[in-house]
Motif scaffolding. Structure first.
Motif, PDB file in Angstrom:
ATOM      1  N   ASP A   1       0.818  -1.209   0.000  1.00 35.62           N
ATOM      2  CA  ASP A   1       0.000   0.000   0.000  1.00 35.62           C
ATOM      3  C   ASP A   1       0.852   1.260   0.000  1.00 35.62           C
ATOM      4  O   ASP A   1       0.509   2.246  -0.656  1.00 35.62           O
ATOM      5  CB  ASP A   1      -0.969  -0.014   1.191  1.00 35.62           C
ATOM      6  CG  ASP A   1      -2.180  -0.889   0.917  1.00 35.62           C
ATOM      7  OD1 ASP A   1      -2.670  -0.881  -0.222  1.00 35.62           O
ATOM      8  OD2 ASP A   1      -2.623  -1.586   1.835  1.00 35.62           O
ATOM      9  N   ALA A   2       1.973   1.243   0.716  1.00 30.00           N
ATOM     10  CA  ALA A   2       2.875   2.395   0.703  1.00 30.00           C
ATOM     11  C   ALA A   2       3.433   2.604  -0.704  1.00 30.00           C
ATOM     12  O   ALA A   2       3.515   3.736  -1.198  1.00 30.00           O
ATOM     13  CB  ALA A   2       4.004   2.196   1.704  1.00 30.00           C
ATOM     14  N   GLY A   3       3.805   1.502  -1.360  1.00 32.68           N
ATOM     15  CA  GLY A   3       4.303   1.598  -2.741  1.00 32.68           C
ATOM     16  C   GLY A   3       3.245   2.120  -3.691  1.00 32.68           C
ATOM     17  O   GLY A   3       3.532   2.953  -4.559  1.00 32.68           O
ATOM     18  N   ILE A   4       2.007   1.644  -3.529  1.00 33.09           N
ATOM     19  CA  ILE A   4       0.909   2.115  -4.377  1.00 33.09           C
ATOM     20  C   ILE A   4       0.698   3.610  -4.168  1.00 33.09           C
ATOM     21  O   ILE A   4       0.539   4.373  -5.126  1.00 33.09           O
ATOM     22  CB  ILE A   4      -0.374   1.313  -4.095  1.00 33.09           C
ATOM     23  CG1 ILE A   4      -0.230  -0.111  -4.636  1.00 33.09           C
ATOM     24  CG2 ILE A   4      -1.606   2.000  -4.696  1.00 33.09           C
ATOM     25  CD1 ILE A   4      -1.326  -1.066  -4.181  1.00 33.09           C
ATOM     26  N   ALA A   5       0.707   4.051  -2.911  1.00 34.87           N
ATOM     27  CA  ALA A   5       0.530   5.471  -2.613  1.00 34.87           C
ATOM     28  C   ALA A   5       1.619   6.304  -3.281  1.00 34.87           C
ATOM     29  O   ALA A   5       1.344   7.356  -3.884  1.00 34.87           O
ATOM     30  CB  ALA A   5       0.534   5.698  -1.104  1.00 34.87           C
ATOM     31  N   LEU A   6       2.856   5.825  -3.212  1.00 31.72           N
ATOM     32  CA  LEU A   6       3.978   6.540  -3.820  1.00 31.72           C
ATOM     33  C   LEU A   6       3.838   6.609  -5.342  1.00 31.72           C
ATOM     34  O   LEU A   6       3.982   7.675  -5.948  1.00 31.72           O
ATOM     35  CB  LEU A   6       5.296   5.868  -3.428  1.00 31.72           C
ATOM     36  CG  LEU A   6       6.566   6.496  -4.012  1.00 31.72           C
ATOM     37  CD1 LEU A   6       6.743   7.917  -3.498  1.00 31.72           C
ATOM     38  CD2 LEU A   6       7.782   5.655  -3.664  1.00 31.72           C
ATOM     39  N   VAL A   7       3.530   5.466  -5.961  1.00 35.65           N
ATOM     40  CA  VAL A   7       3.402   5.425  -7.426  1.00 35.65           C
ATOM     41  C   VAL A   7       2.251   6.316  -7.894  1.00 35.65           C
ATOM     42  O   VAL A   7       2.387   7.066  -8.862  1.00 35.65           O
ATOM     43  CB  VAL A   7       3.232   3.971  -7.927  1.00 35.65           C
ATOM     44  CG1 VAL A   7       2.852   3.940  -9.392  1.00 35.65           C
ATOM     45  CG2 VAL A   7       4.521   3.185  -7.709  1.00 35.65           C
ATOM     46  N   MET A   8       1.098   6.266  -7.203  1.00 36.74           N
ATOM     47  CA  MET A   8      -0.043   7.100  -7.587  1.00 36.74           C
ATOM     48  C   MET A   8       0.306   8.582  -7.483  1.00 36.74           C
ATOM     49  O   MET A   8      -0.080   9.382  -8.328  1.00 36.74           O
ATOM     50  CB  MET A   8      -1.271   6.804  -6.711  1.00 36.74           C
ATOM     51  CG  MET A   8      -1.849   5.415  -6.832  1.00 36.74           C
ATOM     52  SD  MET A   8      -2.339   4.959  -8.495  1.00 36.74           S
ATOM     53  CE  MET A   8      -1.073   3.795  -8.896  1.00 36.74           C
ATOM     54  N   THR A   9       1.063   8.943  -6.444  1.00 34.02           N
ATOM     55  CA  THR A   9       1.471  10.340  -6.270  1.00 34.02           C
ATOM     56  C   THR A   9       2.415  10.768  -7.388  1.00 34.02           C
ATOM     57  O   THR A   9       2.271  11.856  -7.952  1.00 34.02           O
ATOM     58  CB  THR A   9       2.151  10.541  -4.891  1.00 34.02           C
ATOM     59  OG1 THR A   9       1.225  10.134  -3.874  1.00 34.02           O
ATOM     60  CG2 THR A   9       2.529  11.983  -4.667  1.00 34.02           C
ATOM     61  N   VAL A  10       3.364   9.903  -7.724  1.00 25.01           N
ATOM     62  CA  VAL A  10       4.308  10.207  -8.809  1.00 25.01           C
ATOM     63  C   VAL A  10       3.572  10.384 -10.138  1.00 25.01           C
ATOM     64  O   VAL A  10       3.836  11.310 -10.904  1.00 25.01           O
ATOM     65  CB  VAL A  10       5.417   9.129  -8.910  1.00 25.01           C
ATOM     66  CG1 VAL A  10       6.218   9.267 -10.180  1.00 25.01           C
ATOM     67  CG2 VAL A  10       6.318   9.183  -7.691  1.00 25.01           C
ATOM     68  N   ILE A  11       2.610   9.483 -10.418  1.00 21.69           N
ATOM     69  CA  ILE A  11       1.830   9.591 -11.661  1.00 21.69           C
ATOM     70  C   ILE A  11       1.033  10.884 -11.660  1.00 21.69           C
ATOM     71  O   ILE A  11       0.967  11.592 -12.689  1.00 21.69           O
ATOM     72  CB  ILE A  11       0.909   8.369 -11.849  1.00 21.69           C
ATOM     73  CG1 ILE A  11       1.729   7.094 -12.077  1.00 21.69           C
ATOM     74  CG2 ILE A  11      -0.041   8.585 -13.028  1.00 21.69           C
ATOM     75  CD1 ILE A  11       0.911   5.823 -12.062  1.00 21.69           C
ATOM     76  N   ALA A  12       0.431  11.247 -10.513  1.00 18.33           N
ATOM     77  CA  ALA A  12      -0.351  12.479 -10.419  1.00 18.33           C
ATOM     78  C   ALA A  12       0.525  13.698 -10.682  1.00 18.33           C
ATOM     79  O   ALA A  12       0.145  14.616 -11.420  1.00 18.33           O
ATOM     80  CB  ALA A  12      -1.014  12.584  -9.048  1.00 18.33           C
ATOM     81  N   VAL A  13       1.721  13.705 -10.099  1.00 18.26           N
ATOM     82  CA  VAL A  13       2.652  14.821 -10.314  1.00 18.26           C
ATOM     83  C   VAL A  13       3.071  14.882 -11.783  1.00 18.26           C
ATOM     84  O   VAL A  13       3.134  15.950 -12.396  1.00 18.26           O
ATOM     85  CB  VAL A  13       3.888  14.715  -9.382  1.00 18.26           C
ATOM     86  CG1 VAL A  13       4.972  15.696  -9.774  1.00 18.26           C
ATOM     87  CG2 VAL A  13       3.467  14.913  -7.927  1.00 18.26           C
ATOM     88  N   GLY A  14       3.331  13.697 -12.365  1.00 21.36           N
ATOM     89  CA  GLY A  14       3.671  13.643 -13.796  1.00 21.36           C
ATOM     90  C   GLY A  14       2.565  14.182 -14.679  1.00 21.36           C
ATOM     91  O   GLY A  14       2.816  14.928 -15.636  1.00 21.36           O
ATOM     92  N   LEU A  15       1.322  13.825 -14.358  1.00 23.73           N
ATOM     93  CA  LEU A  15       0.186  14.356 -15.119  1.00 23.73           C
ATOM     94  C   LEU A  15       0.075  15.871 -14.962  1.00 23.73           C
ATOM     95  O   LEU A  15      -0.191  16.588 -15.915  1.00 23.73           O
ATOM     96  CB  LEU A  15      -1.120  13.714 -14.626  1.00 23.73           C
ATOM     97  CG  LEU A  15      -1.656  12.502 -15.347  1.00 23.73           C
ATOM     98  CD1 LEU A  15      -2.959  12.034 -14.708  1.00 23.73           C
ATOM     99  CD2 LEU A  15      -1.878  12.760 -16.823  1.00 23.73           C
ATOM    100  N   ALA A  16       0.272  16.348 -13.733  1.00 23.98           N
ATOM    101  CA  ALA A  16       0.131  17.779 -13.459  1.00 23.98           C
ATOM    102  C   ALA A  16       1.211  18.603 -14.160  1.00 23.98           C
ATOM    103  O   ALA A  16       0.942  19.696 -14.651  1.00 23.98           O
ATOM    104  CB  ALA A  16       0.180  18.043 -11.954  1.00 23.98           C
ATOM    105  N   THR A  17       2.419  18.042 -14.236  1.00 24.95           N
ATOM    106  CA  THR A  17       3.521  18.809 -14.813  1.00 24.95           C
ATOM    107  C   THR A  17       3.735  18.527 -16.302  1.00 24.95           C
ATOM    108  O   THR A  17       4.431  19.269 -16.973  1.00 24.95           O
ATOM    109  CB  THR A  17       4.839  18.522 -14.067  1.00 24.95           C
ATOM    110  OG1 THR A  17       5.115  17.118 -14.127  1.00 24.95           O
ATOM    111  CG2 THR A  17       4.743  18.973 -12.623  1.00 24.95           C
ATOM    112  N   GLY A  18       3.128  17.423 -16.799  1.00 21.10           N
ATOM    113  CA  GLY A  18       3.360  17.038 -18.190  1.00 21.10           C
ATOM    114  C   GLY A  18       2.225  17.388 -19.074  1.00 21.10           C
ATOM    115  O   GLY A  18       2.279  17.374 -20.263  1.00 21.10           O
TER     116      GLY A  18
END
Length: 197
Positions: A180-197
Protein backbone atom coordinates in the motif's frame (compact mmCIF):
# COMPACT_ATOMS: atom_id res chain seq x y z
CA UNK A 1 -0.94 -8.84 -38.79
CA UNK A 2 1.33 -5.85 -38.24
CA UNK A 3 -1.60 -3.74 -37.01
CA UNK A 4 -2.70 -6.50 -34.61
CA UNK A 5 0.82 -6.90 -33.15
CA UNK A 6 1.32 -3.12 -32.92
CA UNK A 7 -1.95 -2.77 -31.04
CA UNK A 8 -1.04 -5.65 -28.74
CA UNK A 9 2.40 -4.17 -28.01
CA UNK A 10 1.22 -0.63 -27.34
CA UNK A 11 -1.81 -1.83 -25.37
CA UNK A 12 0.36 -4.06 -23.19
CA UNK A 13 2.99 -1.36 -22.61
CA UNK A 14 0.34 1.12 -21.50
CA UNK A 15 -1.44 -1.29 -19.19
CA UNK A 16 1.72 -2.71 -17.57
CA UNK A 17 2.41 0.53 -15.74
CA UNK A 18 0.90 0.21 -12.29
CA UNK A 19 -2.14 2.37 -11.82
CA UNK A 20 -5.22 2.48 -9.64
CA UNK A 21 -6.95 -0.25 -11.65
CA UNK A 22 -3.97 -2.62 -11.66
CA UNK A 23 -3.34 -2.06 -7.96
CA UNK A 24 -6.97 -2.96 -7.20
CA UNK A 25 -6.86 -6.13 -9.34
CA UNK A 26 -3.59 -7.17 -7.70
CA UNK A 27 -5.08 -6.60 -4.25
CA UNK A 28 -8.19 -8.67 -5.10
CA UNK A 29 -6.03 -11.43 -6.56
CA UNK A 30 -3.83 -11.54 -3.47
CA UNK A 31 -6.88 -11.71 -1.22
CA UNK A 32 -8.57 -14.26 -3.49
CA UNK A 33 -11.78 -12.21 -3.48
CA UNK A 34 -14.14 -12.09 -6.46
CA UNK A 35 -11.21 -12.40 -8.87
CA UNK A 36 -13.17 -13.62 -11.91
CA UNK A 37 -15.88 -10.91 -11.72
CA UNK A 38 -13.23 -8.23 -11.16
CA UNK A 39 -10.99 -9.26 -14.08
CA UNK A 40 -14.03 -9.66 -16.34
CA UNK A 41 -15.23 -6.18 -15.39
CA UNK A 42 -11.79 -4.71 -16.11
CA UNK A 43 -11.45 -6.57 -19.42
CA UNK A 44 -14.95 -5.59 -20.59
CA UNK A 45 -14.35 -1.98 -19.57
CA UNK A 46 -11.10 -1.92 -21.53
CA UNK A 47 -12.90 -3.34 -24.57
CA UNK A 48 -15.39 -0.46 -24.42
CA UNK A 49 -12.75 2.23 -23.81
CA UNK A 50 -10.41 0.99 -26.55
CA UNK A 51 -13.33 0.65 -28.97
CA UNK A 52 -14.40 4.24 -28.26
CA UNK A 53 -10.84 5.41 -28.98
CA UNK A 54 -10.41 3.38 -32.16
CA UNK A 55 -13.85 4.32 -33.47
CA UNK A 56 -12.92 7.99 -33.50
CA UNK A 57 -13.26 9.52 -30.05
CA UNK A 58 -9.50 10.13 -29.99
CA UNK A 59 -9.90 12.40 -33.04
CA UNK A 60 -12.81 14.21 -31.40
CA UNK A 61 -10.83 14.82 -28.22
CA UNK A 62 -7.85 16.02 -30.28
CA UNK A 63 -10.15 18.71 -31.71
CA UNK A 64 -11.29 19.75 -28.23
CA UNK A 65 -8.11 20.43 -26.23
CA UNK A 66 -10.16 21.55 -23.24
CA UNK A 67 -11.43 17.97 -22.85
CA UNK A 68 -7.88 16.66 -22.60
CA UNK A 69 -7.06 19.33 -19.99
CA UNK A 70 -10.19 18.47 -18.00
CA UNK A 71 -9.24 14.78 -18.08
CA UNK A 72 -5.70 15.61 -17.04
CA UNK A 73 -6.68 17.62 -13.96
CA UNK A 74 -9.45 15.18 -13.09
CA UNK A 75 -6.81 12.43 -13.29
CA UNK A 76 -4.51 14.35 -10.95
CA UNK A 77 -7.30 14.71 -8.37
CA UNK A 78 -8.41 11.08 -8.72
CA UNK A 79 -4.88 9.70 -8.34
CA UNK A 80 -4.12 11.86 -5.30
CA UNK A 81 -7.30 10.66 -3.57
CA UNK A 82 -6.42 7.04 -4.39
CA UNK A 83 -2.87 7.64 -3.10
CA UNK A 84 -4.28 9.05 0.15
CA UNK A 85 -6.50 5.98 0.63
CA UNK A 86 -3.56 3.63 0.02
CA UNK A 87 -1.34 5.69 2.35
CA UNK A 88 -4.00 5.47 5.07
CA UNK A 89 -4.16 1.67 4.67
CA UNK A 90 -0.36 1.51 4.88
CA UNK A 91 -0.35 3.69 7.99
CA UNK A 92 -3.06 1.89 9.99
CA UNK A 93 -2.21 -1.66 8.87
CA UNK A 94 -4.08 -4.24 10.91
CA UNK A 95 -6.10 -7.37 10.35
CA UNK A 96 -8.15 -5.89 7.51
CA UNK A 97 -5.09 -6.19 5.29
CA UNK A 98 -4.53 -9.90 5.89
CA UNK A 99 -5.63 -12.26 3.11
CA UNK A 100 -7.85 -14.09 5.59
CA UNK A 101 -9.36 -10.87 6.97
CA UNK A 102 -12.84 -9.51 6.46
CA UNK A 103 -14.17 -10.24 2.95
CA UNK A 104 -15.31 -7.45 0.67
CA UNK A 105 -18.78 -7.98 -0.76
CA UNK A 106 -19.08 -8.68 -4.48
CA UNK A 107 -21.11 -5.48 -4.91
CA UNK A 108 -18.44 -3.37 -3.15
CA UNK A 109 -15.65 -5.01 -5.16
CA UNK A 110 -17.41 -4.39 -8.48
CA UNK A 111 -18.32 -0.78 -7.59
CA UNK A 112 -14.70 -0.10 -6.64
CA UNK A 113 -13.51 -1.78 -9.84
CA UNK A 114 -15.87 0.36 -11.94
CA UNK A 115 -14.76 3.51 -10.09
CA UNK A 116 -11.01 2.88 -10.55
CA UNK A 117 -11.70 2.23 -14.23
CA UNK A 118 -14.39 4.65 -15.36
CA UNK A 119 -13.73 7.57 -13.00
CA UNK A 120 -10.00 7.50 -13.66
CA UNK A 121 -9.16 10.09 -16.35
CA UNK A 122 -5.67 8.55 -16.62
CA UNK A 123 -7.31 5.39 -18.01
CA UNK A 124 -9.30 7.50 -20.47
CA UNK A 125 -6.16 9.31 -21.61
CA UNK A 126 -4.30 6.04 -22.21
CA UNK A 127 -7.04 4.01 -23.86
CA UNK A 128 -9.28 6.53 -25.59
CA UNK A 129 -6.98 9.42 -26.43
CA UNK A 130 -3.58 7.77 -26.92
CA UNK A 131 -4.64 4.42 -28.40
CA UNK A 132 -7.36 6.18 -30.41
CA UNK A 133 -4.87 8.64 -31.87
CA UNK A 134 -2.24 6.00 -32.68
CA UNK A 135 -4.87 3.72 -34.26
CA UNK A 136 -5.50 6.33 -36.96
CA UNK A 137 -1.97 5.66 -38.28
CA UNK A 138 -2.32 1.86 -38.29
CA UNK A 139 -2.82 0.01 -41.59
CA UNK A 140 -5.99 -1.57 -40.23
CA UNK A 141 -7.28 0.43 -37.22
CA UNK A 142 -9.76 -2.32 -36.29
CA UNK A 143 -7.00 -4.92 -35.99
CA UNK A 144 -4.88 -2.46 -34.03
CA UNK A 145 -7.77 -2.05 -31.57
CA UNK A 146 -8.27 -5.82 -31.42
CA UNK A 147 -4.60 -6.28 -30.53
CA UNK A 148 -4.90 -3.73 -27.71
CA UNK A 149 -8.05 -5.48 -26.44
CA UNK A 150 -6.34 -8.89 -26.42
CA UNK A 151 -3.38 -7.37 -24.52
CA UNK A 152 -5.74 -5.93 -21.87
CA UNK A 153 -7.58 -9.23 -21.42
CA UNK A 154 -4.36 -11.26 -21.17
CA UNK A 155 -2.91 -8.79 -18.68
CA UNK A 156 -5.92 -8.61 -16.33
CA UNK A 157 -6.44 -12.37 -16.24
CA UNK A 158 -2.70 -12.93 -15.63
CA UNK A 159 -2.56 -10.29 -12.90
CA UNK A 160 -5.75 -11.35 -11.14
CA UNK A 161 -5.16 -15.09 -11.17
CA UNK A 162 -1.34 -14.95 -11.06
CA UNK A 163 -1.37 -12.88 -7.87
CA UNK A 164 -1.98 -16.06 -5.86
CA UNK A 165 1.65 -17.01 -6.51
CA UNK A 166 2.62 -14.04 -4.33
CA UNK A 167 0.35 -14.99 -1.40
CA UNK A 168 3.15 -16.52 0.72
CA UNK A 169 4.90 -13.15 0.68
CA UNK A 170 1.69 -11.31 1.57
CA UNK A 171 0.82 -13.63 4.45
CA UNK A 172 2.55 -11.03 6.64
CA UNK A 173 0.73 -7.74 7.41
CA UNK A 174 4.00 -5.86 6.90
CA UNK A 175 4.02 -6.91 3.23
CA UNK A 176 0.49 -5.50 2.76
CA UNK A 177 1.59 -2.25 4.38
CA UNK A 178 4.62 -2.08 2.07
CA UNK A 179 2.42 -2.77 -0.97
CA UNK A 180 0.00 0.00 0.00
CA UNK A 181 2.87 2.39 0.70
CA UNK A 182 4.30 1.60 -2.74
CA UNK A 183 0.91 2.11 -4.38
CA UNK A 184 0.53 5.47 -2.61
CA UNK A 185 3.98 6.54 -3.82
CA UNK A 186 3.40 5.42 -7.43
CA UNK A 187 -0.04 7.10 -7.59
CA UNK A 188 1.47 10.34 -6.27
CA UNK A 189 4.31 10.21 -8.81
CA UNK A 190 1.83 9.59 -11.66
CA UNK A 191 -0.35 12.48 -10.42
CA UNK A 192 2.65 14.82 -10.31
CA UNK A 193 3.67 13.64 -13.80
CA UNK A 194 0.19 14.36 -15.12
CA UNK A 195 0.13 17.78 -13.46
CA UNK A 196 3.52 18.81 -14.81
CA UNK A 197 3.36 17.04 -18.19
Amino acid sequence: MTSLLSGFGLGLSLILAIGAQNAFVLRQGLRGEHVLPVVLTCALSEIVLISIGVLGFGTLVARAPWAVEAMRWGGVAFLLVYAAIAARRAWIGGAALRPGGQMTSLRAALLTCLAVTWLNPHAWLDTVVLLGSVSTQAEVPGLFGAGAIVAAAVFFFSLGFGARLLRPIFARPAAWRALDAGIALVMTVIAVGLATG
